[in-house]
Design an enzyme around this catalytic site. Structure first.
Site, PDB file in Angstrom:
ATOM      1  CE  LYS A 281     -20.859  -0.525   3.579  1.00 48.10           C
ATOM      2  NZ  LYS A 281     -21.175  -1.446   3.446  1.00 48.10           N
TER       3      LYS A 281
ATOM      4  CE1 TYR B   9      -3.485  -2.935   0.202  1.00 48.15           C
ATOM      5  CE2 TYR B   9      -3.394  -2.133   2.394  1.00 48.15           C
ATOM      6  CZ  TYR B   9      -3.674  -3.320   1.055  1.00 48.15           C
ATOM      7  OH  TYR B   9      -4.726  -4.098   1.695  1.00 48.15           O
TER       8      TYR B   9
END
Ligand code: NAP
Length: 346
Positions: free
Chosen positions: A106, A67
């Site tokens: 979300k 990442y």
């Protein structure tokens, strides 16, 4: 921006289920370019990048084996965070510190305190942040909001929305692992709560009942709410059962029915037949409510379009999914979790 073609460069952080679905829709969004994907494992990033190119015909994005490498990629303007919710804050922080804007899945975080920290970080770094609440950007939901606000569907008195999926997954799957934020409320209940918020405004009072797993996860939850003007809502979310995924709104002038309400596939308004009675269904004709614009793909492309629109306008938050709305919903979910006795491991 991608100078050569004036397209926004996107980086997808994680290669799980929603990342794959999102990527297919991103390819349909005008002026968007998937520049890179990052995974904890090189093979997974490479597989994802190759599949994306094969599925969409677009150029193969750069595959990063971490990442950290993804957020450092200069071709990436916006990072889409698609890890389990317990990890969103860490991954959004990584992106902000590398100077990137963030679209974060979300729920933004497990609780409102962590979400406030994410918003603080976005402001501190002067970067754009939006929760990936695709429902709020969906053209059919925008149309319904406009028609209700204009008053031509009457005054909403009751709203019902249910979202349930049978989760057939091993216990270590993020959907069932409490350390990764497993919760029917956080995974699915956020949709009926958001839908009610978008159409009725902020809740004045919410009450919940739940059925918990032996490990303390809410597997099923039912919520009732009171909204401005006395409008009432009933909402359910489930990880054990296959619910209708429908919503209905009863008004003094008729009834709105929404199929797949979190990304509506059909929305109708059936007027209470003039001069009729509550039983004169033979004269009640459902009228389609058309989306404000054609729906792209499965509906995820519209959140991509909204992020890009905001960036071009120099906005750091979206009026469609403002920070305050995301925080209000998380505050509601904190309260509902407390009511049913669900906590996450520290
Ligand atoms: N908007 C929607 O419609 C929608 C639908 C489903 C899910 N979501 C949201 O998207 C997020 C991801 O959901 P998902 O269903 O895609 O999850 P998933 O299939 O389990 O994928 C999550 C990915 O996160 C990465 N990851 C990093 N650390 C991890 C860890 N400790 N455990 C597991 N995965 C880890 C992995 O990617 P790498 O191996 O590549 O690093 C993994 O593939 C959740 O917050 C969820 O609420 C949204």
């Amino acid at each position: 921006m991608d100078d050569a073609r004036d397209r926004t460069g996107w980086g997808i952080l994680a290669t799980g289920r929603i990342a794959r679905t999102f990527a297919r829709d991103l390819a349909l969004a005008p002026d968007a370019r998937l520049a890179a994907v990052g995974s904890r494992r090189a093979e997974s990033a490479e597989r994802f990048a190759a599949a994306y190119a094969a599925d969409t015909g677009a150029a193969t994005p750069t595959a990063h084996a971490s990442y950290e490498a993804l957020v450092a990629d200069p071709a990436v303007d916006v990072v889409y965070v698609a890890t389990p919710h317990a990890l969103h804050l860490d991954h959004a922080r990584l992106a902000f510190e590398a100077g990137k804007h963030v679209l974060c899945e979300k729920p933004l975080t497990l609780d409102v305190a962590a979400a406030e920290e994410m918003v603080r970080l976005a402001r501190h770094h002067g970067r754009f942040l939006m929760e990936a609440m695709w429902t709020a950007c969906h053209p059919a939901v925008l149309a319904l909001r406009q028609r209700l606000a204009a008053g031509d569907l009457g005054t909403a008195r009751h709203l019902h929305a249910e979202l349930g999926f049978r989760v057939d997954a091993p216990p270590e799957d993020r959907l069932l692992d409490p350390s990764l934020g497993a919760s029917a409320l956080l995974d699915m209940g956020i949709y009926p709560l958001t839908f009610a918020h978008l159409l009725l405004g902020p809740a004045e009072r919410l009450q919940a009942s739940a059925d918990l797993s032996p490990g303390g996860i809410d597997l099923d939850i039912a919520i009732s709410g009171r909204y401005a003007g006395g409008a009432l809502a009933t909402m359910t979310a489930s990880m054990t059962s296959w619910s209708s995924r429908r919503a209905a709104i009863a008004t003094d002038l008729g009834r709105v029915d929404v199929e797949d309400f979190h990304h509506p596939t059909r929305t109708t308004f059936t007027p209470y037949a003039t001069g009729g009675t509550n039983d004169s269904v033979d004269r009640a004709v459902p009228l389609d409510i058309e989306p404000v614009e054609p729906v792209l793909g499965q509906g995820y492309a519209h959140e991509v379009v909204e992020v890009q629109r905001c960036l071009r306008a120099g906005l750091l938050e979206s009026p469609m999914v403002p920070h305050d709305q995301t925080l209000t919903l998380l505050r509601q979910m904190d309260d509902l979790r407390a009511q049913v006795g669900v906590t996450f491991p520290a």
